[in-house]
Design a protein around this motif. Sequence first.
Motif, PDB file in Angstrom:
ATOM      1  N   ASN A  94       0.815  -1.211   0.000  1.00  0.00           N
ATOM      2  CA  ASN A  94       0.000   0.000   0.000  1.00  0.00           C
ATOM      3  C   ASN A  94       0.855   1.270   0.000  1.00  0.00           C
ATOM      4  O   ASN A  94       0.360   2.348   0.309  1.00  0.00           O
ATOM      5  N   ALA A  95       2.153   1.115  -0.279  1.00  0.00           N
ATOM      6  CA  ALA A  95       3.033   2.281  -0.292  1.00  0.00           C
ATOM      7  C   ALA A  95       2.632   3.245  -1.398  1.00  0.00           C
ATOM      8  O   ALA A  95       2.210   2.834  -2.487  1.00  0.00           O
ATOM      9  N   ILE A  96       2.722   4.535  -1.127  1.00  0.00           N
ATOM     10  CA  ILE A  96       2.368   5.554  -2.124  1.00  0.00           C
ATOM     11  C   ILE A  96       3.477   5.648  -3.162  1.00  0.00           C
ATOM     12  O   ILE A  96       4.653   5.771  -2.818  1.00  0.00           O
ATOM     13  N   THR A  97       3.108   5.599  -4.416  1.00  0.00           N
ATOM     14  CA  THR A  97       4.081   5.662  -5.502  1.00  0.00           C
ATOM     15  C   THR A  97       4.124   7.076  -6.086  1.00  0.00           C
ATOM     16  O   THR A  97       3.260   7.921  -5.800  1.00  0.00           O
ATOM     17  N   GLU A  98       5.128   7.306  -6.933  1.00  0.00           N
ATOM     18  CA  GLU A  98       5.224   8.596  -7.624  1.00  0.00           C
ATOM     19  C   GLU A  98       4.016   8.839  -8.507  1.00  0.00           C
ATOM     20  O   GLU A  98       3.541   9.967  -8.645  1.00  0.00           O
ATOM     21  N   ASP A  99       3.513   7.751  -9.125  1.00  0.00           N
ATOM     22  CA  ASP A  99       2.322   7.886  -9.962  1.00  0.00           C
ATOM     23  C   ASP A  99       1.128   8.318  -9.136  1.00  0.00           C
ATOM     24  O   ASP A  99       0.278   9.097  -9.611  1.00  0.00           O
ATOM     25  N   ASP A 100       1.025   7.801  -7.898  1.00  0.00           N
ATOM     26  CA  ASP A 100      -0.075   8.204  -7.024  1.00  0.00           C
ATOM     27  C   ASP A 100       0.002   9.697  -6.712  1.00  0.00           C
ATOM     28  O   ASP A 100      -1.015  10.406  -6.730  1.00  0.00           O
ATOM     29  N   ILE A 101       1.235  10.160  -6.431  1.00  0.00           N
ATOM     30  CA  ILE A 101       1.413  11.577  -6.122  1.00  0.00           C
ATOM     31  C   ILE A 101       1.063  12.438  -7.336  1.00  0.00           C
ATOM     32  O   ILE A 101       0.373  13.456  -7.219  1.00  0.00           O
ATOM     33  N   ALA A 102       1.566  12.027  -8.508  1.00  0.00           N
ATOM     34  CA  ALA A 102       1.290  12.787  -9.733  1.00  0.00           C
ATOM     35  C   ALA A 102      -0.203  12.821 -10.020  1.00  0.00           C
ATOM     36  O   ALA A 102      -0.762  13.869 -10.386  1.00  0.00           O
ATOM     37  N   SER A 103      -0.876  11.682  -9.843  1.00  0.00           N
ATOM     38  CA  SER A 103      -2.321  11.617 -10.079  1.00  0.00           C
ATOM     39  C   SER A 103      -3.067  12.517  -9.105  1.00  0.00           C
ATOM     40  O   SER A 103      -4.025  13.208  -9.481  1.00  0.00           O
ATOM     41  N   PHE A 104      -2.622  12.525  -7.856  1.00  0.00           N
ATOM     42  CA  PHE A 104      -3.267  13.366  -6.851  1.00  0.00           C
ATOM     43  C   PHE A 104      -3.146  14.842  -7.208  1.00  0.00           C
ATOM     44  O   PHE A 104      -4.116  15.603  -7.140  1.00  0.00           O
ATOM     45  N   LEU A 105      -1.944  15.258  -7.625  1.00  0.00           N
ATOM     46  CA  LEU A 105      -1.732  16.669  -7.952  1.00  0.00           C
ATOM     47  C   LEU A 105      -2.534  17.090  -9.179  1.00  0.00           C
ATOM     48  O   LEU A 105      -3.066  18.198  -9.237  1.00  0.00           O
TER      49      LEU A 105
END
Length: 228
Positions: free
Chosen positions: A6-17
């Motif tokens: 469940n670790a947050i990935t760079e893609d998750d961060i980019a998608s969130f932004l």
Amino acid sequence: MNPINNAITEDDIASFLVNTPDFFERHAALLANVQLSSGHGNRAISLQERQALLLRDKIKALEAKMVEMIRNGQENVTIAAKLQSCTRHLLLTAHAYDLPATIVAEIKSVFDVPQAAIKVWGVNDDQLDQDFYAGVSADARAFASSLSTPYCGLNVDFEAAAWLPEPALAQSVALIPLRAATGLDAFGMLVLASPDVARFHSEMATDFLAQIGDLSGAALTRLLSVRV
């Protein structure tokens, strides 16, 4: 539940932004603390500085394109002036049998071409003893008619090269068919030559050479036994 999965990935961060456009409005102070690579060495710079650098690079690229456009425009103006000069001399040529020599002289002088020659066939009977008619084989005539655009490239023992004053110095050539109108067989051919192998090459644009062919062909119809 495995925390690693469940670790947050760079893609998750980019998608969130991307999906939270007001994030930096609520956390404006973060932008001032963001550090990026300058792109020139290992020095870190702020986001604003990096954006400024990218903007300067874009401006430089646009300036280079503008300079190139201006240079091309100036070259086109120069070429147009040279074509006008050639046209004027052709119009001032009183006798039709002087036209081939006028064309050759103008091209060599105005366009700085080391060698040029011209041959015309299908001429009036009173022109059959002229140099511009003699010494053209049936193969050369067929070759000229087969050209839909001027040929530019190395001189590979073209018959037309033998029409030149110094054939041995013709390393690259431009062979321009002469027609009375588009779609008709050629009634002549103009050959330009240079000792520089790169002067006329297969990748060069031929629009300008085609214009010379059209202008020369139109003028030389005065020599033909059957006028179009």
